[in-house]
Write a protein that holds these residues in place. Structure first.
Motif, PDB file in Angstrom:
ATOM      1  N   LEU A 502     -43.653  -4.832 -16.869  1.00 55.52           N
ATOM      2  CA  LEU A 502     -42.357  -4.562 -16.264  1.00 55.52           C
ATOM      3  C   LEU A 502     -41.823  -3.208 -16.713  1.00 55.52           C
ATOM      4  O   LEU A 502     -41.223  -2.462 -15.923  1.00 55.52           O
ATOM      5  N   GLN A 503     -42.064  -2.864 -17.959  1.00 53.71           N
ATOM      6  CA  GLN A 503     -41.643  -1.554 -18.479  1.00 53.71           C
ATOM      7  C   GLN A 503     -42.323  -0.435 -17.699  1.00 53.71           C
ATOM      8  O   GLN A 503     -41.693   0.569 -17.351  1.00 53.71           O
ATOM      9  N   GLN A 504     -43.605  -0.599 -17.396  1.00 54.65           N
ATOM     10  CA  GLN A 504     -44.326   0.404 -16.624  1.00 54.65           C
ATOM     11  C   GLN A 504     -43.763   0.548 -15.212  1.00 54.65           C
ATOM     12  O   GLN A 504     -43.681   1.643 -14.661  1.00 54.65           O
ATOM     13  N   ARG A 505     -43.370  -0.584 -14.624  1.00 56.65           N
ATOM     14  CA  ARG A 505     -42.827  -0.544 -13.254  1.00 56.65           C
ATOM     15  C   ARG A 505     -41.529   0.263 -13.203  1.00 56.65           C
ATOM     16  O   ARG A 505     -41.242   0.925 -12.211  1.00 56.65           O
ATOM     17  N   LEU A 506     -40.755   0.175 -14.264  1.00 58.52           N
ATOM     18  CA  LEU A 506     -39.444   0.822 -14.271  1.00 58.52           C
ATOM     19  C   LEU A 506     -39.498   2.277 -14.722  1.00 58.52           C
ATOM     20  O   LEU A 506     -38.601   3.060 -14.416  1.00 58.52           O
ATOM     21  N   THR A 507     -40.543   2.637 -15.467  1.00 58.24           N
ATOM     22  CA  THR A 507     -40.619   3.979 -16.033  1.00 58.24           C
ATOM     23  C   THR A 507     -41.230   4.940 -15.027  1.00 58.24           C
ATOM     24  O   THR A 507     -42.263   4.630 -14.431  1.00 58.24           O
TER      25      THR A 507
END
Length: 561
Positions: A502-507
């Motif tokens: 999820l962190q990758q999706r937002l970054t």
């Protein structure tokens, strides 16, 4: 863009290599064995099991010979009067497992046990025509004690007299923690002088090289010649010996949480040595600490005093001993790693929060929040730079196509784009490079902290120093089946992997390279499986850090929009 892509590829490869080696060649611990021993008082004791290389005792072994009991608030055990050897020390405040019936940690054990670990002291003669011929005490010599018990308020005096009448004495005292003071005395009753020198040893016997770790140092450790000396068991086996000359210092053998070491204050000249004894029937690892040569005139006496540390590697206690006994860098027995300047202060902050809050798990979560807040300006700068690079990507693709056959013009045009739009191509990487040491330092602190050992988290994690006990392959305990070790993927590693995804999706992604994008997509899956074998406390920290990053990134994305 190429520089950023190469940075992320390099980071991923280095991360995979570093952790992958430990995964492919995992730390092995000695095989646990059921055992009962006969203590100094002749009573049967509970079995001694293995925990972080703690000694295992076979059923048919007893503590032979007369013994002086050791009994302090922190230690119990005995000194063998045959050889006056320190080979039986138990740490009262630490258990081998979280089981209420678990035995206390046995740090040192006698030579006639399965895996011996002990300390011994001696005087060695210098061969000279001027020196009197004297019989020196050996490992078979039977010493006499003036007391039956050593306590923090009652020291003991061990004595042995040679056939020639020369008196050897050993004065032993202990504090209420884990520091023993051993004073060696020789009284020369001969008509000729005696030439000799003192020597103390820490000896460990058994198969230890298989337990060498790439993440944490275990084996020989010391501070000699103004430098930290670390030698793992495998290196010790492959070398003739390691020799040191030093003005003060210490040397011993360490595990993750425990150690036994001999130390001398900074004003004392010494020689030290670490070696592997391949002539013994069993694998034997030895560290030695020797004083200067001494000449004892007729009717005179000489003495030499060691500090003998045997116990848990508690940082605050080691710092206190360093000041109290004028010892050098004793805290380096704890493997703070090459980020010492970050890890040790972070450790003290963590323990301060633990004492303030009263809960180590909450202290970990709180410290991670503070670190994230401290790093937020860098995260914001990195995110802004990556967003700018992403917006500029179509224009950069156009420039690349215009100068496809001329790399020099292409690079010049790209740099003009950066200058025109006021974008630093390294702006996304440099803040990340600054953050990485801080987060890995916190990771290292949690890995080495004895405070995390046997400390519960909420829910199903009862000990944060061992892996998450659940696994998805039996539906987290709903199916009555215990999968093999390589299928033990617990709930917390899955939470960590999900938060990383999820962190990758937002970054904002630093590059549109399809190969790099695929690599980054695989990374959460790789780390979920890989870190499932890591202590649960580390996985919880990583997952919590990801959650905080997601919150930070959501705030930044809203501001950017």
């Amino acid at each position: 863009m190429n520089e950023q892509r190469n940075f992320f590829i390099l980071f991923f490869v280095m991360f995979a290599m570093f952790w992958g080696y430990e995964y492919m060649f995992p730390t092995q611990t000695p095989v646990e064995a059921e055992a009962k021993v006969v203590g100094a008082a002749g009573l049967a004791e509970e079995p001694r099991s293995s925990a972080s290389h703690v000694i295992v005792v076979p059923k048919d072994v007893a503590l032979r010979g007369q013994r002086v009991l050791i009994n302090t608030p922190s230690l119990k055990g005995s000194i063998n009067l045959v050889g006056a050897r320190f080979d039986d020390i138990v740490l009262k405040k630490y258990k081998e497992s979280i089981d209420a019936r678990s035995d206390q940690v046995h740090l040192l054990n006698p030579e006639n046990t399965d895996t011996p670990f002990y300390a011994e002291f001696s005087w060695l003669p210098l061969h000279s025509t001027a020196s009197a011929k004297v019989t020196f005490p050996s490992n078979d010599s039977e010493w006499v004690s003036n007391h039956t018990q050593l306590t923090e308020t009652q020291p003991v005096k061990l004595s042995w007299t040679s056939p020639e009448g020369v008196v050897f004495e050993r004065l032993v005292s202990v504090d209420e923690k884990q520091m023993l003071t051993v004073k060696e005395i020789v009284r020369n009753t001969q008509k000729k002088e005696i030439q000799l020198f003192p020597q103390g040893k820490i000896v460990r016997i058994g198969e230890m090289a298989a337990a060498d770790s790439k993440i944490l140092h275990e084996g020989v450790v010391g501070f000699l010649g103004g430098k930290l000396q670390e030698i793992n068991y495998a290196d010790l086996e492959s070398s003739a010996s390691y020799d040191f000359a030093s003005q003060g210092g210490w040397i011993g053998i360490t595990d993750k949480y425990w150690m036994a070491a001999l130390a001398l204050p900074s004003e004392v000249e010494l020689k030290a040595k670490a070696y592997y004894n391949d002539k013994s029937a069993r694998k034997t690892y030895v560290t030695e600490l020797s004083g200067k040569n001494v000449t004892v005139l007729s009717g005179d006496e000489t003495s030499f005093t060691y500090q003998f540390i045997a116990g848990a590697k508690e940082v605050n206690l080691l710092d206190d001993y360093e000041k109290q006994y004028n010892l050098s860098n004793l805290d380096l027995a704890v493997d703070f790693g090459w980020l010492y300047f970050l890890t040790k202060p972070m450790y003290h902050i963590l323990t301060f929060l633990k004492n303030l809050i009263g809960n180590f798990a909450l202290a970990i979560l709180t410290l991670t929040v503070f670190v994230k807040l401290f790093m937020f300006p860098l995260v914001r700068k990195s995110s802004s730079s990556m967003s700018g690079m992403k917006k500029l990507q179509p224009e950069m693709d156009r420039v690349k196509s215009m100068h496809a056959d001329d790399p020099a013009k292409r690079n010049q045009a790209i740099m003009e784009l950066y200058k025109k739009h006021k974008i630093n191509p390294a702006g996304g990487c440099l803040p990340m490079l600054i953050q990485m040491p801080v987060f890995f330092a916190l990771y290292k602190v949690l890995y080495i902290s004895i405070e995390m050992r046997h400390t519960p988290f909420w829910g199903w994690v009862h000990d944060m120093s061992v892996p998450d006990p659940t696994t998805i392959f039996n539906l987290f305990g709903l199916i009555p089946w215990t999968p093999p070790a390589f299928l033990m993927i617990g709930l917390w590693p899955i939470i960590m992997g999900a938060t990383m995804w999820l962190q990758q999706r937002l970054t904002p992604q630093p590059t549109a390279d399809p190969a790099m994008a695929k690599m980054m997509m695989v990374m959460p899956l790789f780390l979920t499986y890989f870190m499932s074998s890591f202590p649960a406390g580390l996985v919880i920290y990583w997952a919590w850090s990801n959650i905080l990053t997601i919150i930070q990134q959501a705030v930044l994305n809203r501001k950017t929009a």
